[in-house]
Design a protein around this motif. Structure first.
Motif: not given
Length: 1125
Positions: A764-788
């Motif tokens: 569950s935790v790692l799958l959330q990191q594959s989405q742009p936002r986690d269950s709390a609506g905060q940015p994930t690694l996907t969003a961070i590295y995409t942006d960077w």
């Protein structure tokens, strides 16, 4: 069974019904008091400013309320009379119920006095207990009525509104108002009412001397008597724990204190007798507060002193009260603290023995219920005094950080009894049939006089007990001895009156024998009732503050962590709080119980997840020491040692990885030791029960920890990236992956101890990191590295600060005065792309691709605008003869802009290709059984395959990182960026002319000094080698959108580009030919990049010998290019 006429008084039935009714009225009156005292729940019109004048008038004139002559004062009441009647009707009828209850109590007490009933808790237990309960319930009602501050206003408002609505006064109001006035000072009225009942009440209270004295013993006396101990001579282990008054052994100390203190409060004249005085003094020395109902309690000494101070001849008794108060303040806290300490050890030993040898539960059942009652009394005393004692010289007197263990042991014993109910039934069935029946029969036969009616009842008892068989237990048939116990209660009432044919006072053996029968029958058919009677803590629902303090103290004591689950389990008791006569409070109690349970479990999960994350962080720090970059210092020192020169002054050596595991003394504990110990204790707590029920809601403690871990792990993983948008700082994907590996490995190991489904948690935790936002609506690694990568790496590449190096298969930073704050190669090489693919997975890579393609689509849209501005010129250039081209080229505008934008597109597509390659390698390693079929499926696509089928296959292949002839993501992006108001034919024409624009603009690159080819990079110093990928992929996507032949258009581009570069060679201006050879290489790159073009096609329009010469020339020339890092 039909009863003779002498049972006409029905004392047993009346006591049973009135006690139940009295408890209901008491709960309703408590609900009224709490509702009116809370601004959030009180009736809205009571807080209305317009009603204030009317309220004051009613309270002033109560009970003489003349509605007709007081209209000017009662105007607001008349306006809201309907709402007032509707809202206050339940309140008013509760007061009517109290009035009716008082009448019945008066009647029954007078009947008991007239019958001269004999009370002895050891012989006629049910009758004595029912009588004392009735008296105390009535006294509690009167005292609670006097504490209800708005009683006059509620009754007066209802009376006025009722008369306004119905034209007549409410019939019961005069008597109700009179009762309220009488009990304005209840401590004066109650002794007057109970004066005639002094003899009966004092005799009932005096029968409590023996059990009360036993329960008031201190811990040392209990220890000397080996109370609750099963350890003794082997022959005594299986001897039944029994006595003549079974119910008295587990009778609550709190109940007896309440009986004694409130009982003598209403019959103070009985204190003239020394036995009564001694009993009263002992009760006053035990507690400072005695409960009326739930959390409503009276200050014992204050109320008693107030009562006795107003009576003549009781000056000595007032001095006794003060002396007892001082004694209670000085000794009671220490006494109860010692009792709790004793009970923790004794009950722990008892539970351990019964867990190991559950067969002992049969003969020693009485000890279990005594232990439960003792534990319940101590917890109740502590909670009550912690709530009501506001000032104390020693704050520790009314707090206990170890009360969690006592609660836990109580719950453990309750669970043990429930688990072995069948064993208890089997044992006590035999006991009733083979012992109790014989004893009762012998007692009956030994009676000198036994009238016929009593003989029939007693004989029926013996017959019922003798008829029991073992088969009933084995077949799980239900037992029900309710009728037997009710008949015994009736018989107690009949035989306890004066002039009874069979006086119980003269035949106490009947009572003693029946005490055994009642206790054993309860174990056979109602063990749950016994559990509730001895261990019910539902009243703690109304003591949230003491419970919170106890829970917090338990969390601070590491040795108590394993017992903290007792607090959530305690909330399961709260479902017994609601009373059938007060259904409106059910939802409030349910919310309070669930809220308290949720709060306890949330706090436990917070502490547990915090320990897990601290352990993970510690493990992460250890894993960071093993990163290759930390070996540089060691390598440097090794090289210095080989040098003949004297080494310079060395810095202190850094500890090598692994030194943290070396210990000189086992008593020294590390941080990890402490964290593991804490987690072990918490895991025992959270996994004590898989689930339990609170008000019908199933609660799973382990899920709270899992939920907290999921949230905190998600935040911790994101924090490992260390992303700062303003400074564009971020951790390398490989470092984050190493840290993530340390976290997941430790969580997986700890999951075995915590009994968690770590696979589901980590998934569950790692799958959330594959989405742009986690269950709390905060940015994930996907969003961070995409942006960077978009905003930092590729933006720097577009400015020329970062170059793509095909030789290194990475981007590299160009040394400058103002260079980027990062090394591009450290974030874009093969290992980093693999790490990125592992971190964000296929879904994350898809999101990254979509964002990259959005930027490509935006650039293409701008390019189309530039094409539209040069439409006419481009059409002519496409169709003109070679000799006409030099005249048309100067007409083009923004040619450099076109090349710049195409270069940016190429940089983006090149980065995507590198990311896709990393994804492909990871996917092949993780899912080789899937990669083979996907690659085979992509190979079967032919030009004749339907375009939609082709795109679907390519989309599947692209998701696995397999390169495709046509990029489906780019096709989707370009199709969605279609120009509004432009026909497909016109858009297709613009697409064709875009290739023409790029082809005829290529010669401009030769004049740029930065266009020089760099063999070390295998690319150009201004990234124009990225044009090849941009031209090939954009053209393939554009003509796929328009469903046109890609190969023919690329051939056309190749022809135009070759012609432009061949004409450039004839240019007399040498400045424009500065990097001609470097630009010529682009044609080879374009052919190599495209699967639609071949070298034969290139040879047909551009001599390959020129390409060979360009390669030779560039490799010979000394390159004045920047060194790469």
């Amino acid at each position: 069974m039909s009863l003779p006429s002498v049972y006409g008084d029905k004392l047993a039935e009346k006591l049973t019904l009135l006690n139940e009714r009295g408890r209901g009225v008491l709960v309703r009156l408590y609900h009224i008091k709490k509702t009116c005292s809370d601004p959030r729940t009180r009736p809205p019109f009571l807080g209305d400013k317009a009603m204030e004048a009317s309220a004051k008038f009613i309270q002033k004139k109560f009970p003489h309320l003349d509605v007709r002559s007081s209209t000017q004062h009662l105007g607001p009441v008349h306006r809201d009379k309907g709402d007032i009647v509707r809202v206050l009707s339940p309140f008013y009828h509760t007061f009517l119920d109290l009035l009716e209850f008082r009448d019945h109590v008066y009647e029954l007490l007078n009947t008991i006095d007239a019958s001269q009933c004999y009370f002895d808790i050891h012989i006629n237990y049910d009758l004595t207990k029912g009588y004392l309960d009735l008296v105390v319930t009535y006294v509690s009602l009167v005292l609670l009525l006097a504490r209800t501050e708005e009683r006059r206003l509620l009754l007066g408002l209802y009376q006025c509104a009722h008369e306004m609505s119905h034209g007549a006064s409410e019939p019961g109001f005069p008597r109700l108002a009179q009762m309220v006035l009488e009990y304005e000072h209840p401590l004066k009225k109650l002794p007057e009412e109970f004066g005639p009942h002094t003899k009966a009440l004092s005799s009932a209270l005096l029968s409590l001397r023996a059990p009360f004295s036993r329960r008031c013993q201190d811990a040392e006396q209990w220890r000397r008597e080996q109370l609750l101990s099963l350890l003794g001579p082997a022959g005594d282990m299986l001897s039944p724990a029994t006595c003549d008054s079974m119910a008295c052994e587990y009778l609550s100390l709190e109940v007896m204190e309440r009986w004694i203190i409130l009982g003598f409060l209403v019959v103070p004249g009985a204190l003239s007798a020394p036995p009564c005085l001694d009993l009263w003094r002992r009760a006053l020395q035990g507690s400072l507060f005695v409960p009326l109902v739930r959390d409503e309690a009276i200050a014992v000494h204050k109320v008693t002193e107030e009562l006795l101070g107003g009576l003549k001849g009781f000056g000595k008794r007032v001095a006794d009260v003060r002396e007892c108060r001082d004694h209670a303040l000085a000794h009671s806290p220490a006494l109860h603290r010692a009792r709790r300490s004793f009970l923790r050890g004794a009950v722990r030993e008892l539970a351990a023995l019964l867990e190991d040898q559950p067969g002992l539960l049969g003969p020693k059942a009485l000890l279990v219920f005594v232990a439960l009652s003792l534990c319940r009394d101590e917890v109740s005393w502590l909670s009550r005094h912690a709530e009501h004692v506001t000032k104390s010289k020693n704050p520790e007197d009314f707090s206990d950080s170890r009360v969690a263990e006592l609660l836990f042991l109580l719950e453990q014993l309750r669970a043990l009894v429930r688990r072995h109910v069948r064993l208890l039934r089997r044992y006590h069935r035999a006991y009733l049939a083979r012992f109790d029946a014989l004893v009762l029969s012998d007692v009956i036969q030994g009676l000198s006089v036994c009238p016929e009616e009593e003989s029939v009842i007693l004989s029926s008892f013996v017959a019922s007990l003798s008829a029991l068989s073992a088969k009933e237990v084995d077949d799980k048939e239900q037992f029900d001895f309710t009728a037997l116990r009710l008949d015994w209660f009736r018989l107690q009432a009949y035989t306890s009156v004066s002039k009874a044919p069979l006086p119980l006072v003269s035949n106490p053996d009947i009572g003693r024998a029946m005490n055994l029968v009642v206790f054993h029958s309860l174990l056979l058919d109602r063990p749950e009732e016994l559990l509730e009677e001895t261990s019910d803590l539902s009243h703690l629902c109304f003591y949230p503050r003491p419970l919170d303090r106890m829970f917090s103290q338990s969390l601070e004591d590491p040795s108590m962590l394993r017992f903290t689950i007792a607090f959530p389990l305690l909330c399961a008791h709260f479902s017994r709080c609601p009373h059938p006569m007060c259904p409106e409070e059910y939802s409030q109690l349910e919310a309070a119980a669930l809220g308290m349970c949720h709060k306890f479990l949330e706090e436990l999960a917070r502490v547990g997840s915090g320990c897990v994350l601290e352990a993970c962080a510690e493990q992460h720090n250890l894993s960071q020491q093993l990163l290759p970059k930390h070996s540089a210092a060691t390598i440097s020192r090794a090289r210095v040692k080989k040098a003949p020169k004297a080494p310079p002054r060395r810095d202190p050596d850094r500890d090598k990885p692994g030194t943290e595991s070396q210990r000189r003394d086992r008593t020294l504990t590390t941080t990890m030791d402490k964290l593991h110990l804490t987690l072990a204790e918490l895991s025992l707590s959270l996994n004590h029960v898989p689930k339990f029920s609170v008000f019908g809601h199933t609660v799973t403690p382990a899920e709270y920890l899992s939920s907290h871990l999921e949230t905190r792990l998600t935040r911790a993983i994101v924090a490992m990236a260390g992303y700062s948008q303003p400074s564009q700082e971020v951790a390398r994907p490989s470092e984050v992956l190493a840290g993530l590996g340390a976290y997941t490995a430790l969580v997986a190991r700890l999951g075995q101890a915590l009994a968690l489904d770590t696979a589901r948690l980590l998934r569950s935790v790692l799958l959330q990191q594959s989405q742009p936002r986690d269950s709390a609506g905060q940015p994930t690694l996907t969003a961070i590295y995409t942006d960077w990568y978009l905003e930092a790496l590729l933006r720097q590449a577009s400015t020329g600060a970062v170059l793509l190096s095909p030789a290194l298969q990475a981007f590299t930073t160009v040394p400058r005065e103002e260079q980027p704050p990062f090394s591009a190669a450290e974030f874009s090489d093969v290992s980093e792309m693999r790490a990125l693919a592992e971190l964000i997975g296929p879904y994350g890579m898809k999101f990254l691709s979509e964002n990259l393609m959005w930027h490509v689509g935006s650039q293409v849209t701008e390019l189309k605008k530039l094409v539209a501005e040069n439409m006419d010129t481009l059409v002519q250039l496409r169709c003109c003869r070679p000799e006409q081209r030099p005249a048309l080229l100067p007409r083009l505008t923004s040619a450099e802009n076109v090349l710049k934008r195409m270069t940016i597109i190429g940089e983006i597509l090149s980065f995507r290709a590198m990311a896709q390659q990393g994804l492909r390698e990871v996917f092949s390693q993780r899912c080789p059984f899937l990669m083979g079929p996907i690659e085979s499926l992509a190979d079967v696509v032919t030009p004749d395959t339907d375009i939609q089928v082709t795109l679907s296959i390519f989309e599947l292949a692209s998701a696995a990182g397999v390169p495709c002839e046509v990029d489906p993501a780019l096709v989707t992006a370009l199709a969605g960026k279609g120009t509004e108001g432009v026909s497909p034919e016109e858009d297709y024409k613009v697409s064709c002319l875009l290739l023409v624009f790029v082809a005829v603009s290529l010669p401009l690159l030769a004049a740029d000094p930065a266009s020089l080819y760099n063999p070390e990079l295998d690319g150009h110093n201004n990234n124009v080698h990225c044009l090849a990928k941009a031209i090939v992929q954009v053209s393939a996507a554009l003509f796929t959108v328009h469903n046109k032949n890609i190969e023919s258009h690329l051939k056309e581009f190749l022809l135009l580009a070759s012609l432009s570069l061949l004409q450039l060679a004839q240019e007399p201006d040498k400045a424009r030919l500065r990097n001609h050879d470097s630009i010529v290489l682009l044609l080879h790159l374009i052919v190599s990049e495209s699967s639609f073009l071949t070298l034969d096609m290139l040879e047909s329009c551009f001599p390959y010998v020129l390409l060979r010469n360009a390669f030779r020339q560039l490799s010979r020339e000394p390159t004045a290019r920047n060194p790469q890092h």
